[in-house]
Design a protein around this motif. Structure first.
Motif, PDB file in Angstrom:
ATOM      1  N   SER A 328      26.631  15.698  20.508  1.00 58.65           N
ATOM      2  CA  SER A 328      26.981  14.896  21.705  1.00 58.65           C
ATOM      3  C   SER A 328      27.038  13.394  21.461  1.00 58.65           C
ATOM      4  CB  SER A 328      25.963  15.181  22.810  1.00 58.65           C
ATOM      5  OG  SER A 328      24.669  14.855  22.329  1.00 58.65           O
ATOM      6  N   ARG A 329      26.347  12.888  20.441  1.00 60.86           N
ATOM      7  CA  ARG A 329      26.326  11.435  20.218  1.00 60.86           C
ATOM      8  C   ARG A 329      27.216  11.012  19.051  1.00 60.86           C
ATOM      9  NH1 ARG A 329      21.305  10.555  18.453  1.00 60.86           N
ATOM     10  NH2 ARG A 329      21.119  12.790  18.153  1.00 60.86           N
ATOM     11  N   GLY A 330      28.053  11.912  18.624  1.00 59.92           N
ATOM     12  CA  GLY A 330      28.957  11.596  17.504  1.00 59.92           C
ATOM     13  C   GLY A 330      28.222  11.645  16.171  1.00 59.92           C
ATOM     14  N   PHE A 331      28.707  10.874  15.216  1.00 60.75           N
ATOM     15  CA  PHE A 331      28.051  10.853  13.903  1.00 60.75           C
ATOM     16  C   PHE A 331      26.723  10.133  13.999  1.00 60.75           C
ATOM     17  CE2 PHE A 331      32.644  10.827  12.729  1.00 60.75           C
ATOM     18  CZ  PHE A 331      32.667  12.094  12.175  1.00 60.75           C
ATOM     19  N   GLY A 332      25.850  10.466  13.083  1.00 59.98           N
ATOM     20  CA  GLY A 332      24.557   9.788  13.019  1.00 59.98           C
ATOM     21  C   GLY A 332      24.204   9.529  11.562  1.00 59.98           C
ATOM     22  N   LEU A 333      23.079   8.862  11.345  1.00 59.92           N
ATOM     23  CA  LEU A 333      22.672   8.502   9.988  1.00 59.92           C
ATOM     24  C   LEU A 333      21.257   8.997   9.698  1.00 59.92           C
ATOM     25  CD1 LEU A 333      23.904   6.786   7.611  1.00 59.92           C
ATOM     26  CD2 LEU A 333      22.445   4.910   8.410  1.00 59.92           C
ATOM     27  N   ARG A 334      21.049   9.521   8.494  1.00 61.43           N
ATOM     28  CA  ARG A 334      19.718   9.948   8.063  1.00 61.43           C
ATOM     29  C   ARG A 334      19.626   9.762   6.554  1.00 61.43           C
ATOM     30  NH1 ARG A 334      20.949  16.291   9.374  1.00 61.43           N
ATOM     31  NH2 ARG A 334      22.274  16.684   7.575  1.00 61.43           N
ATOM     32  N   SER A 335      18.410  10.014   6.017  1.00 62.79           N
ATOM     33  CA  SER A 335      18.245   9.881   4.568  1.00 62.79           C
ATOM     34  C   SER A 335      17.541  11.127   4.025  1.00 62.79           C
ATOM     35  CB  SER A 335      17.410   8.639   4.238  1.00 62.79           C
ATOM     36  OG  SER A 335      17.131   8.617   2.860  1.00 62.79           O
ATOM     37  N   PRO A 336      17.945  11.578   2.837  1.00 62.34           N
ATOM     38  CA  PRO A 336      17.220  12.704   2.247  1.00 62.34           C
ATOM     39  C   PRO A 336      15.892  12.245   1.621  1.00 62.34           C
ATOM     40  CG  PRO A 336      19.062  12.049   0.844  1.00 62.34           C
ATOM     41  CD  PRO A 336      19.088  11.148   2.030  1.00 62.34           C
ATOM     42  N   ASP A 337      15.666  10.930   1.605  1.00 59.61           N
ATOM     43  CA  ASP A 337      14.434  10.389   1.013  1.00 59.61           C
ATOM     44  C   ASP A 337      13.418  10.053   2.101  1.00 59.61           C
ATOM     45  OD1 ASP A 337      15.835  10.371  -1.424  1.00 59.61           O
ATOM     46  OD2 ASP A 337      16.617   8.354  -1.013  1.00 59.61           O
ATOM     47  N   LEU A 338      12.162  10.049   1.703  1.00 56.67           N
ATOM     48  CA  LEU A 338      11.120   9.563   2.605  1.00 56.67           C
ATOM     49  C   LEU A 338      11.248   8.047   2.677  1.00 56.67           C
ATOM     50  CD1 LEU A 338       8.261   9.645   4.053  1.00 56.67           C
ATOM     51  CD2 LEU A 338       7.300   9.356   1.765  1.00 56.67           C
ATOM     52  N   ILE A 339      11.241   7.515   3.884  1.00 60.27           N
ATOM     53  CA  ILE A 339      11.351   6.063   4.035  1.00 60.27           C
ATOM     54  C   ILE A 339      10.014   5.545   4.580  1.00 60.27           C
ATOM     55  CG2 ILE A 339      12.603   4.170   5.143  1.00 60.27           C
ATOM     56  CD1 ILE A 339      15.052   5.958   5.188  1.00 60.27           C
ATOM     57  N   HIS A 340       9.476   4.554   3.886  1.00 61.73           N
ATOM     58  CA  HIS A 340       8.176   4.020   4.287  1.00 61.73           C
ATOM     59  C   HIS A 340       8.333   2.991   5.396  1.00 61.73           C
ATOM     60  CE1 HIS A 340       6.063   5.924   0.941  1.00 61.73           C
ATOM     61  NE2 HIS A 340       7.157   5.664   0.236  1.00 61.73           N
ATOM     62  N   ARG A 341       7.275   2.886   6.195  1.00 60.38           N
ATOM     63  CA  ARG A 341       7.287   1.875   7.251  1.00 60.38           C
ATOM     64  C   ARG A 341       7.552   0.489   6.653  1.00 60.38           C
ATOM     65  NH1 ARG A 341       1.834   1.135   9.439  1.00 60.38           N
ATOM     66  NH2 ARG A 341       1.730  -0.471   7.814  1.00 60.38           N
ATOM     67  N   GLY A 342       8.410  -0.244   7.239  1.00 58.82           N
ATOM     68  CA  GLY A 342       8.729  -1.602   6.785  1.00 58.82           C
ATOM     69  C   GLY A 342       9.753  -1.643   5.657  1.00 58.82           C
ATOM     70  N   GLN A 343      10.186  -0.467   5.195  1.00 60.64           N
ATOM     71  CA  GLN A 343      11.146  -0.447   4.076  1.00 60.64           C
ATOM     72  C   GLN A 343      12.528  -0.899   4.565  1.00 60.64           C
ATOM     73  OE1 GLN A 343      11.003   3.183   1.820  1.00 60.64           O
ATOM     74  NE2 GLN A 343      12.667   2.565   0.448  1.00 60.64           N
ATOM     75  N   PHE A 344      13.173  -1.736   3.740  1.00 63.90           N
ATOM     76  CA  PHE A 344      14.536  -2.168   4.068  1.00 63.90           C
ATOM     77  C   PHE A 344      15.477  -0.977   3.864  1.00 63.90           C
ATOM     78  CE2 PHE A 344      18.543  -3.836   2.058  1.00 63.90           C
ATOM     79  CZ  PHE A 344      19.159  -4.196   3.249  1.00 63.90           C
ATOM     80  N   ILE A 345      16.367  -0.747   4.818  1.00 64.18           N
ATOM     81  CA  ILE A 345      17.296   0.400   4.718  1.00 64.18           C
ATOM     82  C   ILE A 345      18.687  -0.087   4.291  1.00 64.18           C
ATOM     83  CG2 ILE A 345      18.379   2.301   6.000  1.00 64.18           C
ATOM     84  CD1 ILE A 345      15.709   2.216   7.744  1.00 64.18           C
ATOM     85  N   ASP A 346      19.327  -0.894   5.102  1.00 60.57           N
ATOM     86  CA  ASP A 346      20.672  -1.374   4.762  1.00 60.57           C
ATOM     87  C   ASP A 346      21.064  -2.482   5.729  1.00 60.57           C
ATOM     88  OD1 ASP A 346      22.990  -1.533   3.328  1.00 60.57           O
ATOM     89  OD2 ASP A 346      23.801   0.425   3.905  1.00 60.57           O
ATOM     90  N   LEU A 347      22.218  -3.118   5.429  1.00 58.73           N
ATOM     91  CA  LEU A 347      22.744  -4.169   6.310  1.00 58.73           C
ATOM     92  C   LEU A 347      23.768  -3.582   7.271  1.00 58.73           C
ATOM     93  CD1 LEU A 347      23.449  -7.053   3.751  1.00 58.73           C
ATOM     94  CD2 LEU A 347      21.552  -6.916   5.372  1.00 58.73           C
ATOM     95  N   TYR A 348      23.904  -4.227   8.422  1.00 56.77           N
ATOM     96  CA  TYR A 348      25.020  -3.889   9.315  1.00 56.77           C
ATOM     97  C   TYR A 348      26.169  -4.808   8.925  1.00 56.77           C
ATOM     98  CZ  TYR A 348      27.582  -2.582  13.510  1.00 56.77           C
ATOM     99  OH  TYR A 348      28.531  -2.076  14.380  1.00 56.77           O
ATOM    100  N   LEU A 349      27.289  -4.223   8.484  1.00 55.17           N
ATOM    101  CA  LEU A 349      28.425  -5.027   8.017  1.00 55.17           C
ATOM    102  C   LEU A 349      29.660  -4.775   8.874  1.00 55.17           C
ATOM    103  CD1 LEU A 349      28.045  -4.530   4.149  1.00 55.17           C
ATOM    104  CD2 LEU A 349      27.355  -6.523   5.497  1.00 55.17           C
ATOM    105  N   GLY A 350      30.647  -5.612   8.682  1.00 57.77           N
ATOM    106  CA  GLY A 350      31.903  -5.443   9.407  1.00 57.77           C
ATOM    107  C   GLY A 350      32.722  -6.716   9.357  1.00 57.77           C
ATOM    108  N   GLU A 351      33.673  -6.804  10.268  1.00 57.93           N
ATOM    109  CA  GLU A 351      34.502  -8.015  10.369  1.00 57.93           C
ATOM    110  C   GLU A 351      33.716  -9.075  11.135  1.00 57.93           C
ATOM    111  OE1 GLU A 351      38.941  -7.110  11.219  1.00 57.93           O
ATOM    112  OE2 GLU A 351      37.781  -5.494  12.121  1.00 57.93           O
TER     113      GLU A 351
END
Ligand SMILES: C[S@@+](CC[C@H](N)C(=O)[O-])C[C@H]1O[C@@H](n2cnc3c(N)ncnc32)[C@H](O)[C@@H]1O
Length: 492
Positions: A328-351
């Motif tokens: 219902s919410r379209g595509f989503g994002l997840r990781s196959p890795d465990l992500i620790h609290r405070g860990q940097f994930i990625d940047l929001y990019l675009g025009e």
């Protein structure tokens, strides 16, 4: 075949007429020629009569060296012969013959013979092609086969059924589903390969959804600056570094890059070593709870460069990502890795576009429920018109990173933080960095609050025109944005 040879001994004493016109129409002019040339080797040319006119004897001047005018003169002296059979053949003494005085009368060629002659003439003009050896009869057969048959009656072409079933104009075989799917996957793979860092993979089976993902979107590794966006260059003197030294490393209490508390000279320390993974530098628990901007050290700083602890976001993504279908919410994002609290994930990019341009793009989708990928860089922007004019907006619709697929949640597990890396001087242009709010188990959807910083001001009464929130959290506020206007802000 035999012809009559008459020797006109009265008016044309030295002229010989060979009349072949009483023969049945010859089939082959070549045969005719061979016969005449073979029997009378002194004959150098033949004349033809037309079958439509009364038989007339045509006289040829066969002299080799006379000019046209002398030819005319010669003809003038020659009497006109009114009939092809002037005299019955009465034996008479054989005259002495001169080559120039021989006339040969033969029937005009049939249509077939005319074609033969035309072909022979044509062939003799072809370089390197010898009429003697060229298979003229084969050629004719071929010509006949290739010729369009004449229609005997009118044919209604519209009533003739087409022999192919496909609706395709070119009648090409339509690609099989598997082929098409493979092509889509290939297109998407090529796009994903261009992303820097650990893998980003789509885990989507539906060909339609895969097509949507592969279509009209490009992954980029940095901002795409558009018209009207002016930036202070990284090498500008407005950009300054800290006075820390490489030997001592950055001092967390004195480093000039670190933001100061509002009411004191104390520095805000954004990063620490991760408790559960000593190799990781993560955002501190207290930093994640506050509203602050991060200034990372850069090449102008006196500290130890890439080994400085204050280099996190600029080192790039360290986690693998998966784009999946939430339904219902379209595509989503997840990781196959465990992500620790405070860990940097990625940047929001675009025009990177101006506010005016963003308004224009937004208005084009106003009233519809199309998804929004606009993100305002409004950290320093006060609610006044002049300030707003300088504001930049990131549009991740056509160009972006994997975080463009991150959905909203009223109880999110990620937080967006403004981060200045190489450029500290441009307050209207900074990075939008996603950090984990808490530990995120592998395979869990990553979300953030689209109204970050304004959670409490979201109206209690749901606006029927606003986009309905489907996060499913117990404390869901019911709508994605406070009103029907879409687009995220970056106030933490
Ligand atoms: C930045 S995009 C997120 C990726 C998007 N789901 C996609 O398929 O590309 C934002 C859009 O996702 C949808 N969305 C995100 N979170 C949602 C939620 N909690 N409930 C309903 N729709 C949501 C809305 O359509 C929104 O405009």
């Amino acid at each position: 075949m035999s012809g009559r040879v008459s020797f006109d001994s009265v008016d044309n004493q030295n002229r010989v007429f060979i009349d072949l016109t009483d023969e049945t129409e010859p089939n082959d002019s070549e045969v005719q020629k061979k016969l005449v040339y073979g029997k009378l080797p002194f004959v150098t040319a033949l004349a033809y009569r037309s079958p439509t006119v009364p038989l007339k004897r045509k006289s040829l001047d066969l002299s080799e060296d006379v000019s046209d005018s002398s030819n005319d003169a010669h003809n003038a002296r020659r009497p006109r012969l009114s009939h092809a059979h002037p005299h019955p053949s009465t034996p008479s003494p054989a005259p002495s013959l001169r080559q120039s005085q021989i006339s040969v009368v033969i029937p005009s060629p049939t249509a077939k013979q005319k074609r033969d002659i035309a072909v022979a003439k044509c062939i003799s003009k072809v370089n390197g092609m010898d009429a003697t050896f060229f298979p003229t009869t084969d050629e004719e057969e071929r010509t006949n086969k290739a010729a369009y048959p004449t229609t005997k009656s009118h044919v209604d072409r519209r009533s003739v059924l087409l022999s192919f079933k496909s609706t395709s104009v070119l009648n090409l075989p339509s690609p099989t589903n598997t082929n098409h799917l493979a092509k889509l996957r290939h297109t998407l793979d090529e796009k994903l390969k261009r992303i820097n860092g650990p893998t980003v993979i789509p885990t989507i089976d539906s060909p339609k959804r895969l097509a949507k993902l592969a279509d009209n979107f490009e992954f980029v590794n940095g901002y795409q600056y558009r018209e009207g966006v002016e930036r202070i260059p990284d090498e500008s003197d407005f950009n300054i570094g800290c006075a820390c030294t490489a030997a001592g490393g950055c001092d967390r209490f004195t480093c000039d890059c670190l933001s100061k508390e509002e009411d004191s000279e104390d520095r805000i320390v954004p990063y620490e070593i991760c408790e559960n993974n000593r190799k990781l530098i993560v955002a501190t628990k207290s930093f994640l709870k506050r509203k602050a901007i991060i200034y990372e050290c850069n090449s102008r700083c006196g500290c130890s460069g890439a080994r400085c602890w204050n280099h996190v976001v600029q080192k790039g993504r360290t986690v693998r990502l998966e784009i999946f279908d939430t339904g219902s919410r379209g595509f989503g994002l997840r990781s196959p890795d465990l992500i620790h609290r405070g860990q940097f994930i990625d940047l929001y990019l675009g025009e990177v576009i101006t506010k005016a341009e963003a308004d224009e793009r937004e208005n084009l989708t106003d009233g519809s429920y199309t998804q929004s990928y606009l993100f305002s860089l409004d950290w320093y922007v006060k609610d006044d018109d002049d300030e707003e004019q300088n504001m930049k907006v990131i549009d991740g619709r056509k160009f972006g990173s994997a975080t463009r697929f991150m959905n909203h949640s009223c109880s999110p597990n990620c937080k967006i933080v403004p981060v200045c890396t190489t450029n500290h001087a441009d307050e209207y242009l900074y990075n939008l960095a996603f950090f984990a709010y808490r530990d995120i188990a592998p395979g869990t959807e990553m979300t953030f609050d689209y109204n970050q910083g304004e959670e409490k001001t979201t109206p209690q009464k749901i606006d029927p025109e606003a986009v309905q929130c489907l996060c499913g959290e117990a404390k869901c506020r019911g709508q994605l944005w406070p009103n029907k206007r879409k687009g995220q802000g970056s106030k933490p």
